[in-house]
Design a protein around this motif. Structure first.
Motif, PDB file in Angstrom:
ATOM      1  N   GLU A 135      -5.354  -3.953  -5.757  1.00 54.64           N
ATOM      2  CA  GLU A 135      -6.550  -5.106  -5.831  1.00 54.64           C
ATOM      3  C   GLU A 135      -5.814  -6.362  -6.669  1.00 54.64           C
ATOM      4  OE1 GLU A 135      -9.404  -3.203  -8.386  1.00 54.64           O
ATOM      5  OE2 GLU A 135     -10.614  -2.413  -6.595  1.00 54.64           O
ATOM      6  N   ARG A 156      -4.478  -8.291  -4.064  1.00 49.65           N
ATOM      7  CA  ARG A 156      -5.345  -8.546  -2.844  1.00 49.65           C
ATOM      8  C   ARG A 156      -5.087  -7.889  -1.675  1.00 49.65           C
ATOM      9  NH1 ARG A 156      -4.227 -13.232  -5.704  1.00 49.65           N
ATOM     10  NH2 ARG A 156      -2.922 -13.973  -4.040  1.00 49.65           N
ATOM     11  N   TRP A 204      -5.972  -4.112  -1.561  1.00 35.87           N
ATOM     12  CA  TRP A 204      -7.137  -3.380  -1.480  1.00 35.87           C
ATOM     13  C   TRP A 204      -8.124  -4.003  -0.603  1.00 35.87           C
ATOM     14  CZ3 TRP A 204      -6.750   1.730  -2.535  1.00 35.87           C
ATOM     15  CH2 TRP A 204      -8.124   2.422  -2.756  1.00 35.87           C
ATOM     16  N   GLN A 205      -8.590  -5.095  -1.029  1.00 32.69           N
ATOM     17  CA  GLN A 205      -9.844  -5.833  -0.340  1.00 32.69           C
ATOM     18  C   GLN A 205      -9.613  -5.962   1.024  1.00 32.69           C
ATOM     19  OE1 GLN A 205      -8.063  -6.563  -2.955  1.00 32.69           O
ATOM     20  NE2 GLN A 205      -9.274  -7.631  -4.629  1.00 32.69           N
TER      21      GLN A 205
END
Length: 390
Positions: A65, A68, A70-71
């Motif tokens: 996350e 950036r 995981w998103q």
């Protein structure tokens, strides 16, 4: 005259999940990074799921996350684990619940290629990162930097070299880090199945006659098999056709999720315990399987490697302005930060593997009594869940 590439702050050698995550974390930290790796290969035509999946802990999710990544994952291909049921060899059972532990989920089951493709996409958007699709074949460490000779005849220079090149690490060999390896004489057999019955977002694990069988929940009613089998038995399993393998998994799991239909052919990989005498040397740091190998019974190998990456990135970010990236004093901070976590997981997984491999009725009574004791201790179970979450 030898052609030189430009000088980098960091060269990451190794392009699996850990190496690519390290490269992304370091370049997002403002460093110029060379990544000696190849992009993720596409799934074979017609494959429903990647054969290799990982149980990602909260610590791994937090790192991805932060980067950036995981998103950007396709959530329809992520399987949450809300419960885990572990069965001994004499009807003993342990139940771990995300609800009881007051956490959103115990883990996420994710395909290796799903994460790697997201990492590849993120890396392509990093202006301070350069992909180098060739092999390193020479490492010369000097007081003012490290020089890496490449198979294509070129040379690159870096202040820090990160070895993320797996269990048989070339980087580790260059720094003379000693390896202690013990072969478990087991092979991990992995495959994916469509299940007749709902898995209920539950991970199942059975200890049977010195072997460990796990079924992990995947989306859309699928499950992933990880069977840690004696090598000769694993060879027999890998020789079965898909229908025969499905029938055998149904049998050993007692039809827990009903009839199974194999959707991803089985693959095998050898299991071993491997430790190294040092994680760092002047201008060099090891991460992931280059630094350690543990038994997959707890599903923590990848999480351990990603915690290496987080610790290395934090160590580098916290360095004093006067200190060089390859300074041994700095790198030893990383080594100290990782030693306890690595050792604790090695002892725990190796101890469990030994405990359930000991034959005889006395050993069976002892281990199943222990499981019953743990099952009756809510605080101990919550601590175990906390440790697994990282």
């Amino acid at each position: 005259m030898t052609a030189h590439l430009q000088t980098f702050d960091v060269a990451v050698i190794g392009g699996g999940l850990v190496g690519k995550t390290a490269a992304l974390a370091l370049t997002q930290g403002g460093l110029r990074v060379a990544l000696l790796a190849q992009p993720c290969a596409p799934l074979p035509a017609g494959a429903a799921f990647d054969a290799r999946v990982y149980a990602l802990s909260a610590s791994s999710q937090a790192l991805l996350e932060r980067l950036r990544v995981w998103q950007a994952l396709d959530t329809s291909r992520l399987g949450p684990v809300y419960d885990m049921r572990v069965y001994g060899d004499a009807h003993a059972e342990l139940h771990f619940s995300a609800f009881q532990a007051s956490v959103p989920q115990l883990a996420w089951i994710a395909e290796s290629s799903l994460i790697e493709r997201a990492l590849d996409a993120a890396l392509r958007f990093q202006p301070n990162l350069e992909w180098i699709d060739t092999r390193a074949q020479g490492l010369d460490v000097k007081p003012d930097g490290a020089t890496i000779g490449l198979a294509n005849g070129k040379v690159l220079e870096a202040d820090l070299v990160v070895g993320a090149d797996g269990a048989h690490s070339w980087v580790r060999a260059q720094i003379g880090s000693k390896v202690i390896r013990r072969d478990y004489k087991q092979t991990g057999v992995v495959a994916n199945f469509k299940a007749e019955k709902p898995h209920g977002e539950t991970a199942y694990q059975w200890f049977k006659d010195g072997e460990i069988v796990a079924l992990l929940p995947l989306p859309d009613g699928h499950v992933s098999l990880v069977w840690s089998a004696r090598t000769e038995h694993a060879d027999e399993l890998l020789a079965l056709d898909p229908a025969q393998l499905a029938a055998e998994v149904e049998r050993v799991t007692g039809g827990q999720v009903g009839a199974l239909d194999c959707v991803t052919p089985a693959k095998g990989f050898p299991l071993a315990l491997q430790t190294v005498d040092r994680l760092v040397a002047p201008r060099v740091a090891l991460v992931g399987d280059a630094a350690h190998l543990i038994h997959p019974l707890a599903g923590q190998g990848m999480n351990l490697g990603l915690r290496d990456v987080a610790a290395l990135a934090d160590t580098v970010a916290g360095k004093e302005a006067f200190r060089d990236l390859g300074d041994t004093v700095l790198l030893r901070r990383y080594e100290r930060a990782r030693r306890e976590d690595i050792r604790a997981l090695m002892v725990a997984t190796d101890g469990l593997q030994k405990l359930f491999s000991v034959p005889g009725p006395v050993a069976r009574v002892l281990r199943n009594t222990g499981m019953a004791f743990v099952g009756a201790q809510p605080l101990l179970k919550r601590w175990l869940v906390s440790a697994a979450l990282g």
